[in-house]
Scaffold this motif. Structure first.
Motif, PDB file in Angstrom:
ATOM      1  N   ILE A  29       1.073  -1.185   0.049  1.00 20.67           N
ATOM      2  CA  ILE A  29       0.138  -0.615   0.007  1.00 20.67           C
ATOM      3  C   ILE A  29       1.022   1.181  -0.339  1.00 20.67           C
ATOM      4  O   ILE A  29       1.975   1.486   0.919  1.00 20.67           O
ATOM      5  CB  ILE A  29      -0.842   0.205   1.040  1.00 20.67           C
ATOM      6  N   ALA A  30       0.443   2.168  -0.923  1.00 19.78           N
ATOM      7  CA  ALA A  30       1.857   3.239  -1.124  1.00 19.78           C
ATOM      8  C   ALA A  30       1.303   4.297  -0.967  1.00 19.78           C
ATOM      9  O   ALA A  30       0.085   4.498  -1.252  1.00 19.78           O
ATOM     10  CB  ALA A  30       2.301   3.280  -2.846  1.00 19.78           C
ATOM     11  N   ALA A  31       1.345   4.927   0.777  1.00 17.33           N
ATOM     12  CA  ALA A  31       0.546   5.978   1.042  1.00 17.33           C
ATOM     13  C   ALA A  31       1.158   7.060   0.408  1.00 17.33           C
ATOM     14  O   ALA A  31       2.618   7.653   0.555  1.00 17.33           O
ATOM     15  CB  ALA A  31       0.226   5.765   2.540  1.00 17.33           C
ATOM     16  N   CYS A  32       0.626   7.912   0.092  1.00 16.99           N
ATOM     17  CA  CYS A  32       0.995   9.385  -0.756  1.00 16.99           C
ATOM     18  C   CYS A  32      -0.063  10.455  -0.360  1.00 16.99           C
ATOM     19  O   CYS A  32      -0.942  10.253   0.133  1.00 16.99           O
ATOM     20  CB  CYS A  32       1.338   9.297  -1.797  1.00 16.99           C
ATOM     21  N   ARG A  33       0.816  12.006  -0.449  1.00 17.13           N
ATOM     22  CA  ARG A  33      -0.371  12.860  -0.730  1.00 17.13           C
ATOM     23  C   ARG A  33      -0.520  13.259  -1.635  1.00 17.13           C
ATOM     24  O   ARG A  33      -1.563  13.143  -2.033  1.00 17.13           O
ATOM     25  CB  ARG A  33       0.469  14.315  -0.071  1.00 17.13           C
ATOM     26  N   THR A  34      -0.372  13.250  -2.962  1.00 19.43           N
ATOM     27  CA  THR A  34      -0.659  13.285  -4.369  1.00 19.43           C
ATOM     28  C   THR A  34       0.272  12.315  -5.066  1.00 19.43           C
ATOM     29  O   THR A  34       1.819  11.725  -4.983  1.00 19.43           O
ATOM     30  CB  THR A  34      -0.321  14.765  -5.023  1.00 19.43           C
ATOM     31  N   THR A  36       1.734  10.076  -8.252  1.00 16.82           N
ATOM     32  CA  THR A  36       2.570  10.729  -9.150  1.00 16.82           C
ATOM     33  C   THR A  36       2.579  10.263 -10.176  1.00 16.82           C
ATOM     34  O   THR A  36       2.181   8.607 -10.351  1.00 16.82           O
ATOM     35  CB  THR A  36       4.013  10.792  -8.342  1.00 16.82           C
ATOM     36  N   GLU A  37       3.465  10.422 -11.224  1.00 15.41           N
ATOM     37  CA  GLU A  37       2.813   9.545 -13.029  1.00 15.41           C
ATOM     38  C   GLU A  37       3.313   8.005 -12.144  1.00 15.41           C
ATOM     39  O   GLU A  37       3.184   6.998 -12.556  1.00 15.41           O
ATOM     40  CB  GLU A  37       3.207   9.686 -13.914  1.00 15.41           C
ATOM     41  N   ASP A  38       5.395   8.751 -11.602  1.00 20.27           N
ATOM     42  CA  ASP A  38       5.959   7.634 -11.391  1.00 20.27           C
ATOM     43  C   ASP A  38       5.007   6.181 -10.548  1.00 20.27           C
ATOM     44  O   ASP A  38       5.282   5.397 -10.590  1.00 20.27           O
ATOM     45  CB  ASP A  38       7.057   8.124 -10.957  1.00 20.27           C
ATOM     46  N   LEU A  39       4.256   6.687  -9.523  1.00 19.03           N
ATOM     47  CA  LEU A  39       3.389   6.002  -8.358  1.00 19.03           C
ATOM     48  C   LEU A  39       3.150   4.846  -9.084  1.00 19.03           C
ATOM     49  O   LEU A  39       3.082   3.758  -9.788  1.00 19.03           O
ATOM     50  CB  LEU A  39       3.706   6.547  -7.258  1.00 19.03           C
ATOM     51  N   ALA A  40       1.777   5.762 -10.386  1.00 18.08           N
ATOM     52  CA  ALA A  40       1.040   4.883 -10.636  1.00 18.08           C
ATOM     53  C   ALA A  40       1.535   4.316 -11.704  1.00 18.08           C
ATOM     54  O   ALA A  40       0.735   3.105 -11.444  1.00 18.08           O
ATOM     55  CB  ALA A  40      -0.110   6.455 -11.809  1.00 18.08           C
ATOM     56  N   ALA A  41       2.611   4.369 -12.154  1.00 20.12           N
ATOM     57  CA  ALA A  41       3.225   3.208 -12.867  1.00 20.12           C
ATOM     58  C   ALA A  41       3.712   2.123 -12.637  1.00 20.12           C
ATOM     59  O   ALA A  41       3.644   1.259 -13.619  1.00 20.12           O
ATOM     60  CB  ALA A  41       4.923   4.134 -14.266  1.00 20.12           C
ATOM     61  N   ASP A  48      -3.625   7.835  -1.940  1.00 25.26           N
ATOM     62  CA  ASP A  48      -3.266   9.243  -1.845  1.00 25.26           C
ATOM     63  C   ASP A  48      -4.503  10.103  -0.902  1.00 25.26           C
ATOM     64  O   ASP A  48      -5.174   9.315  -0.107  1.00 25.26           O
ATOM     65  CB  ASP A  48      -3.359  10.027  -3.104  1.00 25.26           C
ATOM     66  N   GLY A  49      -3.799  10.959  -0.218  1.00 17.88           N
ATOM     67  CA  GLY A  49      -4.859  11.878   0.649  1.00 17.88           C
ATOM     68  C   GLY A  49      -4.156  11.553   1.860  1.00 17.88           C
ATOM     69  O   GLY A  49      -4.850  12.551   2.666  1.00 17.88           O
ATOM     70  N   VAL A  50      -2.690  11.593   2.519  1.00 15.53           N
ATOM     71  CA  VAL A  50      -1.955  11.043   3.462  1.00 15.53           C
ATOM     72  C   VAL A  50      -1.213  11.886   4.061  1.00 15.53           C
ATOM     73  O   VAL A  50      -0.179  11.310   3.524  1.00 15.53           O
ATOM     74  CB  VAL A  50      -1.708   9.299   3.382  1.00 15.53           C
ATOM     75  N   ASP A  51      -1.134  13.105   4.128  1.00 16.80           N
ATOM     76  CA  ASP A  51      -0.733  14.056   4.772  1.00 16.80           C
ATOM     77  C   ASP A  51      -0.524  13.137   6.161  1.00 16.80           C
ATOM     78  O   ASP A  51      -1.282  12.803   7.208  1.00 16.80           O
ATOM     79  CB  ASP A  51      -1.081  15.145   4.836  1.00 16.80           C
ATOM     80  N   VAL A  52       0.809  13.122   5.950  1.00 16.40           N
ATOM     81  CA  VAL A  52       1.306  12.451   7.806  1.00 16.40           C
ATOM     82  C   VAL A  52       0.914  13.231   9.061  1.00 16.40           C
ATOM     83  O   VAL A  52       1.351  13.212  10.171  1.00 16.40           O
ATOM     84  CB  VAL A  52       2.812  11.454   8.069  1.00 16.40           C
ATOM     85  N   THR A  53       0.811  14.586   8.516  1.00 14.47           N
ATOM     86  CA  THR A  53       0.470  15.513   9.447  1.00 14.47           C
ATOM     87  C   THR A  53      -0.782  15.871   9.936  1.00 14.47           C
ATOM     88  O   THR A  53      -1.222  17.131  10.995  1.00 14.47           O
ATOM     89  CB  THR A  53       1.099  17.225   9.105  1.00 14.47           C
ATOM     90  N   ARG A  60      -7.279   8.300   6.548  1.00 17.22           N
ATOM     91  CA  ARG A  60      -7.963   7.343   5.019  1.00 17.22           C
ATOM     92  C   ARG A  60      -6.875   5.980   4.685  1.00 17.22           C
ATOM     93  O   ARG A  60      -7.045   5.588   4.741  1.00 17.22           O
ATOM     94  CB  ARG A  60      -7.437   8.631   4.315  1.00 17.22           C
ATOM     95  N   LEU A  61      -6.051   6.535   5.677  1.00 18.79           N
ATOM     96  CA  LEU A  61      -4.332   5.184   5.587  1.00 18.79           C
ATOM     97  C   LEU A  61      -4.846   4.168   6.089  1.00 18.79           C
ATOM     98  O   LEU A  61      -5.446   2.764   5.591  1.00 18.79           O
ATOM     99  CB  LEU A  61      -3.793   5.539   5.643  1.00 18.79           C
ATOM    100  N   ALA A  62      -5.814   3.964   7.343  1.00 24.16           N
ATOM    101  CA  ALA A  62      -6.370   2.760   7.947  1.00 24.16           C
ATOM    102  C   ALA A  62      -7.621   2.479   7.600  1.00 24.16           C
ATOM    103  O   ALA A  62      -7.726   1.480   7.804  1.00 24.16           O
ATOM    104  CB  ALA A  62      -6.961   3.570   9.718  1.00 24.16           C
ATOM    105  N   GLN A  63      -8.164   3.269   6.999  1.00 22.90           N
ATOM    106  CA  GLN A  63      -9.856   2.692   6.035  1.00 22.90           C
ATOM    107  C   GLN A  63      -9.111   1.961   5.234  1.00 22.90           C
ATOM    108  O   GLN A  63     -10.598   0.840   5.104  1.00 22.90           O
ATOM    109  CB  GLN A  63     -10.537   4.150   5.879  1.00 22.90           C
ATOM    110  N   ALA A  64      -8.131   2.488   4.337  1.00 20.12           N
ATOM    111  CA  ALA A  64      -7.804   1.577   3.280  1.00 20.12           C
ATOM    112  C   ALA A  64      -6.913   0.499   3.981  1.00 20.12           C
ATOM    113  O   ALA A  64      -7.376  -1.096   3.212  1.00 20.12           O
ATOM    114  CB  ALA A  64      -6.706   2.122   2.216  1.00 20.12           C
ATOM    115  N   VAL A  65      -6.746   0.130   4.487  1.00 22.55           N
ATOM    116  CA  VAL A  65      -5.823  -1.096   4.971  1.00 22.55           C
ATOM    117  C   VAL A  65      -7.125  -2.251   5.586  1.00 22.55           C
ATOM    118  O   VAL A  65      -6.969  -3.101   5.709  1.00 22.55           O
ATOM    119  CB  VAL A  65      -5.064  -1.170   6.701  1.00 22.55           C
TER     120      VAL A  65
END
Ligand SMILES: NC(=O)c1ccc[n+]([C@@H]2O[C@H](COP(=O)([O-])OP(=O)(O)OC[C@H]3O[C@@H](n4cnc5c(N)ncnc54)[C@H](OP(=O)(O)O)[C@@H]3O)[C@@H](O)[C@H]2O)c1
Length: 220
Positions: A29-34, A36-41, A48-53, A60-65
């Motif tokens: 599970i790749a968690a990120c704020r936004t 990227t094309e590289d990640l999607a590839a 996404d939407g996982v701002d750690v602050t 959002r991350l916990a729900q996805a898990v």
């Protein structure tokens, strides 16, 4: 097949870890704020939407898990704002504390009930957060936030020992990423390989220790 979570997966070392873990067949599970094309590839699961602050990002991350068990949680997201004593900006120092020190705690707490005996937590701190290894000074905000991240790793290792969850602080090396303006000794793929190797081989007996990705222990 293990389930790994990597925060800060949009680029740099986090992205490389996601690539390598996915390539060898692990679930990621790749968690990120936004995204990227590289990640999607890469073709793995992205949250996404996982701002750690932010609590919302962590939730959002916990729900996805969901009800899955996490084998390895890698708190990789990080922020460097260079400073020295005269240029030090206290708001910037606090921003780094939020990401580097509190971020790993916020994310870990949000998914804690999805970790079980045998699970591992890696916090990508930095050698510059070591009190015992500081011979060059500078970067007050970053160093202090990473020293606090080291304390979070050690503290978590103590609290989670009874549950059989191992916790490590990890230094990736001096890596050519956006963070270092592409200065460094190694590329992200080398750092990612070392970090994955450490997290594969370290276990409960070493919980509460700090490691260079190349495989030797560092002083707190
Ligand atoms: N490069 C080095 O030499 C070096 C040395 C020692 C330790 N480290 C540590 O290694 C880790 C990875 O660094 P890197 O070199 O790959 O840096 P990088 O290329 O700058 O990547 C940093 C990552 O952290 C994410 N991030 C920053 N703030 C965030 C926030 N508030 N919430 C969620 N994600 C956030 C970024 O996401 P966005 O794309 O959304 O900004 C990006 O994915 C960091 O913890 C860093 O401190 C790096």
């Amino acid at each position: 097949m293990a389930l790994w979570i990597i925060t800060g997966a949009s680029r740099g070392i986090g992205l490389e870890m996601v690539r390598q873990l996915t390539a060898r067949g692990d679930d990621v599970i790749a968690a990120c704020r936004t995204r990227t094309e590289d990640l999607a590839a890469v073709g793995c699961e992205i949250v996404d939407g996982v701002d750690v602050t932010s609590d919302e990002g962590a939730a959002r991350l916990a729900q996805a898990v969901g009800d899955r068990t996490i084998d390895v949680l890698v708190n990789n997201a990080g922020l460097l704002i260079s400073d020295n004593l005269s240029s030090l900006d206290f708001d910037n120092a606090l921003a780094q504390y939020q990401v580097n020190a509190l971020g790993p705690l916020r994310i870990t707490r949000a998914v804690l009930d999805r970790l079980q005996e045998g699970s591992k937590i890696g916090i990508i701190t930095s050698r510059v957060g070591s009190l015992g290894d500081n011979s060059t000074g500078g970067n007050y905000g970053y160093r202090m936030s990473k020293a606090a991240a080291n304390m979070a790793a050690l503290n978590l290792s103590i609290e989670l020992r009874a549950r059989g969850i191992a916790v490590f602080a990890l230094h990736p090396g001096y890596v050519r990423t956006e963070m270092t303006r592409h200065h460094g000794n190694i590329d992200p793929d080398v750092a990612a390989r070392g970090l994955i190797m450490r997290l594969d081989e370290l276990g409960m007996d070493q919980s509460g220790t700090f490691w260079h990705a190349e495989g030797y222990p560092l002083p707190w």
